[in-house]
Each structure stands twice: as structure tokens, then as C-alpha cells.
Design a protein around this motif. Structure first.
Motif, PDB file in Angstrom:
ATOM      1  N   ARG A 193      -8.866  -5.040   5.420  1.00 31.67           N
ATOM      2  CA  ARG A 193      -9.676  -5.902   4.551  1.00 31.67           C
ATOM      3  C   ARG A 193     -10.661  -5.088   3.714  1.00 31.67           C
ATOM      4  N   ILE A 194     -10.829  -5.533   2.467  1.00 28.21           N
ATOM      5  CA  ILE A 194     -11.809  -4.919   1.574  1.00 28.21           C
ATOM      6  C   ILE A 194     -12.574  -6.019   0.867  1.00 28.21           C
ATOM      7  N   GLU A 195     -13.901  -5.932   0.918  1.00 35.37           N
ATOM      8  CA  GLU A 195     -14.773  -6.809   0.139  1.00 35.37           C
ATOM      9  C   GLU A 195     -15.536  -5.907  -0.817  1.00 35.37           C
ATOM     10  N   GLY A 196     -15.023  -5.791  -2.041  1.00 35.69           N
ATOM     11  CA  GLY A 196     -15.635  -4.929  -3.044  1.00 35.69           C
ATOM     12  C   GLY A 196     -14.621  -4.596  -4.119  1.00 35.69           C
ATOM     13  N   ASP A 197     -15.090  -3.951  -5.162  1.00 37.00           N
ATOM     14  CA  ASP A 197     -14.226  -3.606  -6.279  1.00 37.00           C
ATOM     15  C   ASP A 197     -13.448  -2.324  -5.986  1.00 37.00           C
ATOM     16  N   ILE A 198     -12.229  -2.274  -6.506  1.00 39.93           N
ATOM     17  CA  ILE A 198     -11.330  -1.146  -6.271  1.00 39.93           C
ATOM     18  C   ILE A 198     -10.973  -0.495  -7.597  1.00 39.93           C
ATOM     19  N   THR A 199     -11.118   0.826  -7.649  1.00 38.45           N
ATOM     20  CA  THR A 199     -10.628   1.622  -8.771  1.00 38.45           C
ATOM     21  C   THR A 199      -9.739   2.696  -8.173  1.00 38.45           C
TER      22      THR A 199
ATOM     23  N   LEU B 277      -2.320   1.842  -6.230  1.00 36.53           N
ATOM     24  CA  LEU B 277      -2.789   0.919  -5.200  1.00 36.53           C
ATOM     25  C   LEU B 277      -1.580   0.240  -4.563  1.00 36.53           C
ATOM     26  N   ASP B 278      -1.541   0.269  -3.237  1.00 32.51           N
ATOM     27  CA  ASP B 278      -0.446  -0.331  -2.477  1.00 32.51           C
ATOM     28  C   ASP B 278      -1.041  -1.285  -1.455  1.00 32.51           C
ATOM     29  N   LEU B 279      -0.801  -2.595  -1.648  1.00 32.01           N
ATOM     30  CA  LEU B 279      -1.301  -3.617  -0.733  1.00 32.01           C
ATOM     31  C   LEU B 279      -0.167  -4.040   0.184  1.00 32.01           C
ATOM     32  N   LYS B 280      -0.329  -3.781   1.465  1.00 31.53           N
ATOM     33  CA  LYS B 280       0.670  -4.153   2.455  1.00 31.53           C
ATOM     34  C   LYS B 280       0.500  -5.625   2.823  1.00 31.53           C
ATOM     35  N   ALA B 281       1.460  -6.186   3.540  1.00 33.32           N
ATOM     36  CA  ALA B 281       1.491  -7.619   3.850  1.00 33.32           C
ATOM     37  C   ALA B 281       0.228  -8.110   4.551  1.00 33.32           C
ATOM     38  N   SER B 282      -0.418  -7.259   5.347  1.00 35.58           N
ATOM     39  CA  SER B 282      -1.613  -7.657   6.093  1.00 35.58           C
ATOM     40  C   SER B 282      -2.910  -7.464   5.311  1.00 35.58           C
ATOM     41  N   ALA B 283      -2.835  -6.984   4.075  1.00 39.62           N
ATOM     42  CA  ALA B 283      -4.033  -6.678   3.277  1.00 39.62           C
ATOM     43  C   ALA B 283      -4.736  -7.943   2.790  1.00 39.62           C
ATOM     44  N   HIS B 284      -6.072  -7.893   2.807  1.00 43.98           N
ATOM     45  CA  HIS B 284      -6.917  -8.957   2.255  1.00 43.98           C
ATOM     46  C   HIS B 284      -7.966  -8.293   1.376  1.00 43.98           C
ATOM     47  N   ILE B 285      -7.964  -8.626   0.084  1.00 47.25           N
ATOM     48  CA  ILE B 285      -8.893  -8.036  -0.882  1.00 47.25           C
ATOM     49  C   ILE B 285      -9.721  -9.152  -1.496  1.00 47.25           C
ATOM     50  N   ASN B 286     -11.041  -8.967  -1.513  1.00 43.26           N
ATOM     51  CA  ASN B 286     -11.935  -9.872  -2.214  1.00 43.26           C
ATOM     52  C   ASN B 286     -12.764  -9.007  -3.160  1.00 43.26           C
ATOM     53  N   GLY B 287     -12.278  -8.870  -4.397  1.00 44.95           N
ATOM     54  CA  GLY B 287     -12.947  -8.026  -5.379  1.00 44.95           C
ATOM     55  C   GLY B 287     -12.013  -7.737  -6.531  1.00 44.95           C
ATOM     56  N   ASN B 288     -12.520  -7.084  -7.528  1.00 43.35           N
ATOM     57  CA  ASN B 288     -11.741  -6.772  -8.723  1.00 43.35           C
ATOM     58  C   ASN B 288     -10.958  -5.480  -8.534  1.00 43.35           C
TER      59      ASN B 288
ATOM     60  N   GLN C 295       1.288  -2.115  -6.261  1.00 43.49           N
ATOM     61  CA  GLN C 295       2.400  -2.628  -5.467  1.00 43.49           C
ATOM     62  C   GLN C 295       1.830  -3.611  -4.453  1.00 43.49           C
ATOM     63  N   ILE C 296       2.422  -4.805  -4.407  1.00 42.42           N
ATOM     64  CA  ILE C 296       1.932  -5.849  -3.504  1.00 42.42           C
ATOM     65  C   ILE C 296       3.092  -6.378  -2.681  1.00 42.42           C
ATOM     66  N   GLU C 297       2.977  -6.263  -1.359  1.00 35.66           N
ATOM     67  CA  GLU C 297       3.996  -6.830  -0.479  1.00 35.66           C
ATOM     68  C   GLU C 297       3.730  -8.324  -0.299  1.00 35.66           C
ATOM     69  N   PRO C 298       4.791  -9.109  -0.088  1.00 39.97           N
ATOM     70  CA  PRO C 298       4.595 -10.526   0.201  1.00 39.97           C
ATOM     71  C   PRO C 298       3.705 -10.704   1.430  1.00 39.97           C
ATOM     72  N   GLY C 299       2.731 -11.595   1.319  1.00 36.14           N
ATOM     73  CA  GLY C 299       1.785 -11.833   2.407  1.00 36.14           C
ATOM     74  C   GLY C 299       0.422 -11.249   2.124  1.00 36.14           C
ATOM     75  N   ALA C 300       0.349 -10.241   1.264  1.00 36.95           N
ATOM     76  CA  ALA C 300      -0.951  -9.661   0.901  1.00 36.95           C
ATOM     77  C   ALA C 300      -1.746 -10.687   0.109  1.00 36.95           C
ATOM     78  N   VAL C 301      -3.064 -10.701   0.307  1.00 34.64           N
ATOM     79  CA  VAL C 301      -3.935 -11.669  -0.347  1.00 34.64           C
ATOM     80  C   VAL C 301      -5.018 -10.919  -1.110  1.00 34.64           C
ATOM     81  N   TYR C 302      -5.230 -11.303  -2.372  1.00 36.48           N
ATOM     82  CA  TYR C 302      -6.370 -10.760  -3.104  1.00 36.48           C
ATOM     83  C   TYR C 302      -6.987 -11.836  -3.970  1.00 36.48           C
TER      84      TYR C 302
END
Length: 142
Positions: free
Chosen positions: A74-80, A84-95, A102-109
Motif C-alpha cells: 500500500r502507498i498513500e502519497g504521490d508517485i514519480t 511503475l509495476d502495480l501487482k494484483a495486491s497493490a493499493h495506491i491512493n495518490g497521483n 503496468q497494472i495487474e488485474p486486482g490492483a487498486v489506485y
């Protein structure tokens, strides 16, 4: 710091310079020239010239700037990040600001995504044009 070798998902090995363990929570910023793996928590910003890996149980409350970012947690913040590779278990709250995503099915942002092209040349304008027939001046109107 630990200079351990870990295998990445594509089979190649890389140096993990800094490892934040599962039972560890760090308050403060991290800056690294090499790779960082976060299995615990960080309240602060992370900057790396290499890869940052946020493990399944890892979390960050702060901004991240990295050449490559691989997220399972999990990440709460902006990403530069360049990549960037978001796996199925990833949760992103930010820009997100990246060149490659790359975003796997199940990843949330939640947030906005800005993609930068390697080739920044403008695309050609292919918008349709409408050509009207010329008005005939010999037509009588009643």
C-alpha cells in the motif's frame, strides 16, 4: 546497507541495499543510490536512483520518487517513477507520474495518472475537415 542479492520477478538478480523488515516502522525520509525493499512501514518520503519494492505487507505514507517501482503493498502519497509495476495486491491512493505503467488485474489506485512518452514529438493532426460546396451566385432566392 545489507547488500544482499535478491531475485526479481524476471529472474535477474539485483542488489537490495536497504531492507525495512516486516516488524519495522520508520518515521523519516529515505534516500538511496541503490535499491530499497520495504516489507514494513514508512511514514515519510522515499527517493531512490534504483528500484523500490513495496512488499505484500509493506506500506508507505509519503511520496515516492524512483527509477523503478514495484508495488505489492500500500502507498498513500504521490508517485514519480520511470517504470511503475502495480501487482494484483497493490493499493495506491495518490497521483502517478510515469513513463511506463503496468497494472495487474486486482490492483487498486485512486488518483490521477500522467504518462510521459519517450518520444515527446506532437502527434499529427488527423481531425476531420468539412468542406462545404461553394455558394452559387446565379441561384435566385424567392
Amino acid at each position: 546497507m545489507f547488500n544482499s542479492k535478491k531475485s526479481s520477478n524476471n529472474g535477474s538478480s539485483m542488489n537490495i541495499d536497504t531492507l525495512i523488515g516486516e516488524q519495522c516502522t520508520l518515521q523519516g525520509n529515505i534516500s538511496s543510490h541503490n535499491s530499497v525493499k520495504i516489507d514494513g512501514g514508512i511514514v515519510g518520503h522515499v527517493a531512490s536512483e534504483g528500484m523500490v519494492i513495496v512488499g505484500d505487507k509493506g506500506w508507505i505514507k509519503g511520496n515516492i520518487q524512483a527509477k523503478e517501482l514495484l508495488v505489492f503493498g500500500r502507498i498513500e502519497g504521490d508517485i514519480t517513477a520511470q517504470n511503475l509495476d502495480l501487482k494484483a495486491s497493490a493499493h495506491i491512493n495518490g497521483n502517478i507520474d510515469t513513463h511506463s505503467l503496468q497494472i495487474e488485474p486486482g490492483a487498486v489506485y485512486q488518483g490521477s495518472v500522467v504518462m510521459h512518452s519517450q518520444n515527446t514529438a506532437a502527434l499529427p493532426d488527423h481531425s476531420p475537415t468539412l468542406t462545404l460546396p461553394a455558394a452559387d451566385s446565379n441561384q435566385n432566392t424567392a
